[in-house]
Motif scaffolding. Structure first.
Motif, PDB file in Angstrom:
ATOM      1  N   UNK A 103       0.819  -1.206   0.000  1.00 54.36           N
ATOM      2  CA  UNK A 103       0.000   0.000   0.000  1.00 54.36           C
ATOM      3  C   UNK A 103       0.855   1.258   0.000  1.00 54.36           C
ATOM      4  N   UNK A 104       1.913   1.253   0.802  1.00 56.59           N
ATOM      5  CA  UNK A 104       2.821   2.405   0.840  1.00 56.59           C
ATOM      6  C   UNK A 104       3.494   2.627  -0.516  1.00 56.59           C
ATOM      7  N   UNK A 105       3.903   1.529  -1.154  1.00 62.05           N
ATOM      8  CA  UNK A 105       4.550   1.645  -2.470  1.00 62.05           C
ATOM      9  C   UNK A 105       3.569   2.210  -3.496  1.00 62.05           C
ATOM     10  N   UNK A 106       2.355   1.706  -3.489  1.00 62.14           N
ATOM     11  CA  UNK A 106       1.347   2.232  -4.408  1.00 62.14           C
ATOM     12  C   UNK A 106       1.079   3.713  -4.133  1.00 62.14           C
ATOM     13  N   UNK A 107       1.034   4.070  -2.871  1.00 60.57           N
ATOM     14  CA  UNK A 107       0.822   5.468  -2.509  1.00 60.57           C
ATOM     15  C   UNK A 107       1.946   6.340  -3.066  1.00 60.57           C
ATOM     16  N   UNK A 108       3.181   5.886  -2.911  1.00 64.78           N
ATOM     17  CA  UNK A 108       4.332   6.627  -3.430  1.00 64.78           C
ATOM     18  C   UNK A 108       4.292   6.738  -4.951  1.00 64.78           C
ATOM     19  N   UNK A 109       3.679   5.753  -5.607  1.00 66.55           N
ATOM     20  CA  UNK A 109       3.564   5.758  -7.064  1.00 66.55           C
ATOM     21  C   UNK A 109       2.345   6.541  -7.549  1.00 66.55           C
ATOM     22  N   UNK A 110       1.532   7.007  -6.609  1.00 65.24           N
ATOM     23  CA  UNK A 110       0.325   7.739  -6.979  1.00 65.24           C
ATOM     24  C   UNK A 110      -0.828   6.840  -7.388  1.00 65.24           C
ATOM     25  N   UNK A 111      -0.737   5.563  -7.081  1.00 66.99           N
ATOM     26  CA  UNK A 111      -1.784   4.595  -7.422  1.00 66.99           C
ATOM     27  C   UNK A 111      -2.689   4.423  -6.191  1.00 66.99           C
ATOM     28  N   UNK A 112      -3.526   5.438  -5.981  1.00 61.01           N
ATOM     29  CA  UNK A 112      -4.275   5.564  -4.737  1.00 61.01           C
ATOM     30  C   UNK A 112      -5.331   4.482  -4.552  1.00 61.01           C
ATOM     31  N   UNK A 113      -6.007   4.086  -5.612  1.00 62.45           N
ATOM     32  CA  UNK A 113      -7.021   3.038  -5.475  1.00 62.45           C
ATOM     33  C   UNK A 113      -6.389   1.715  -5.064  1.00 62.45           C
TER      34      UNK A 113
END
Length: 122
Positions: A103-113
């Protein structure tokens, strides 16, 4: 080699090697612990090197892929982290630590969903 290419090559090797050899959990666990010790000392690159060996010894060990994903995340290689953590979750769908860091990695990538889904699952 860039982190993303390195992880793709490593994962391809692990997938192929898994077809030809049964996993060795004892060896993988020993290597994982050695990597953990290096990581705690701040030697992230050394830990990654050892954890890749652990993953080669047993490519079904979700904890090893979790550790690799965390290390890639800390190095700022968020796509490599996400790719690796997805493997950890594929191996153990209830691996809360892997789901949270994914989840943190996705957040850093801007992949919020995608981040939201991971956080909800963890």
């Amino acid at each position: 080699m860039r982190p993303r290419l390195y992880i793709i090559a490593a994962l391809a090797f692990l997938t192929i090697s898994h077809v030809f050899a049964a996993g060795n959990r004892r060896e993988a666990d020993t290597l994982k612990n050695q990597g953990n010790a290096l990581y705690r000392k701040g030697n992230i690159d050394g830990a990654i090197e050892i954890w890749l060996k652990a993953a080669a010894a047993d490519s079904t060990y979700a904890d090893t892929f979790n550790n690799l994903g965390v290390a890639y995340y800390e190095k700022g290689a968020y796509r490599s982290a996400a790719d690796t953590l997805r493997l950890a979750v594929a191996l153990d769908s209830r691996h809360d630590k892997a789901l949270n860091t994914l989840g943190n990695a996705y957040l850093a990538l801007g992949e919020y969903d995608s981040a939201k889904v991971c956080y909800e699952r963890s």
